[in-house]
Design a protein around this motif. Sequence first.
Motif, short mmCIF file in Angstrom:
data_model
loop_
_atom_site.label_atom_id
_atom_site.label_comp_id
_atom_site.label_asym_id
_atom_site.label_seq_id
_atom_site.Cartn_x
_atom_site.Cartn_y
_atom_site.Cartn_z
N SER A 3 0.75 -1.09 0.25
CA SER A 3 0.14 -0.01 0.11
C SER A 3 0.81 1.29 -0.08
O SER A 3 2.21 0.95 0.50
CB SER A 3 -0.84 -0.08 1.23
OG SER A 3 -0.37 -0.14 2.43
N TYR A 15 -3.80 0.24 -3.01
CA TYR A 15 -4.30 0.60 -1.68
C TYR A 15 -3.35 1.97 -1.30
O TYR A 15 -2.30 1.89 -1.62
CB TYR A 15 -3.96 -0.23 -0.76
CG TYR A 15 -4.95 -1.81 -0.59
CD1 TYR A 15 -6.16 -1.55 -0.22
CD2 TYR A 15 -4.54 -2.71 -1.32
CE1 TYR A 15 -6.99 -2.52 -0.13
CE2 TYR A 15 -5.44 -3.86 -1.13
CZ TYR A 15 -6.84 -3.80 -0.77
OH TYR A 15 -7.71 -4.75 -0.69
N GLN A 75 -2.60 3.67 2.39
CA GLN A 75 -2.74 3.56 4.04
C GLN A 75 -2.68 5.18 4.56
O GLN A 75 -1.75 6.09 4.26
CB GLN A 75 -1.79 2.84 4.64
CG GLN A 75 -1.79 2.63 6.23
CD GLN A 75 -0.66 1.95 6.64
OE1 GLN A 75 0.10 1.37 6.14
NE2 GLN A 75 -0.36 2.25 8.03
N TYR A 122 -7.14 1.60 5.38
CA TYR A 122 -6.96 1.65 3.95
C TYR A 122 -8.17 1.89 2.82
O TYR A 122 -9.08 1.81 3.26
CB TYR A 122 -6.45 0.24 3.45
CG TYR A 122 -5.40 -0.36 4.50
CD1 TYR A 122 -4.02 -0.23 3.82
CD2 TYR A 122 -5.55 -1.35 5.52
CE1 TYR A 122 -2.88 -0.79 4.67
CE2 TYR A 122 -4.56 -1.69 6.28
CZ TYR A 122 -3.28 -1.37 5.99
OH TYR A 122 -2.18 -1.90 6.65
#
Length: 342
Positions: free
Chosen positions: A132, A162, A164, A339
């Motif tokens: 991520s 993704y 975060q 996320y």
Amino acid sequence: MPGDFSSGARLELRITPTDVGKRVSVRRLVEITDGHPTFTDTVGVLASWNAGVVCVTRRSGETVRIAESELVAGKVVPPAPVRRGARVIPVPSVTAEELEEIASRAWPAIETSRLGEWTLRAASGFTRRANSALAGGEPGVPLEEALSVVARWYRTRGLTPYVQLPDTSPYAAALDALGWAREGDTVVRTAPLAPLLDLPSRPGVVLSRTPDAAWLAAYRRTGELAEAALKVVSGGPSVWFASLAGAEAEAGAEAVGAGAVPGAIGRAVVDGPWVLFGAVEVAPSHRRRGLATALMGALAREAYAEGSTAAYLQAETDNDAARGLYDRLGFTDHHRYHYRRP
């Protein structure tokens, strides 16, 4: 500063990059004046040895960078003694972004790339955390452009994009508006390390620097990504693995038997004053018997010997069992993150 080498001792460099993670004493040449050399000694954990630069983290948390060409002596030394009833040092004051940067070093991706102050991380799909974009600070371009870069970077690698970010991130509302779905709500908790040193010891706890096949089998999250998983869990400034086999967990034997699947496992990563506790897994048939606290106590004592004073961990917000355990061990909430994906 005081050294660990006697004046009459023969100077030998007896450490190599394979000693990363061990406590060492190193001597370096500072200068030569009128033909007389001046040296200085540093004692601490060998945090890294890359590109001709040796980094040693002192007990204070300070990291000393030394050019490899300046080293004249070095050796592995025993861990500092652990004192029961050690003075409780308050948890350092850090922001969510700062602690996430520390956590990222403790769960390192195999591949990284920078986008402004964001870090794009990939590890063949093993865990969201290592796959991520860590959104700390500014990406250096408008948000929609940054997200396009993120999406291309991950899709080129066959991965789901993704991001975060802390719950308090200024980008959260914009990601909502752009339709990026939220998942994986996680709380980061911290605690002074000293009280964990007094957790009960238990016969049969085995500590090692590398995870064996039995430890990885007990972790149960590697699946078909065993190679990537091994690289990620083994990475970090100073990594420790703990295990306690199922039979030994009940009988109190001295070690995990060869090939036995542990009844409980844990992992800790020391990084200056901080130590991450993670991968604490207890087999269902061995829960509520104090195995997790025994492993965390053993790992805490190793971390303290390397200079750590504060602990942190991450737990998904719906993990009530873990929250109860960590409440009893003195952990409190520091911040939350989650996320986002397209």
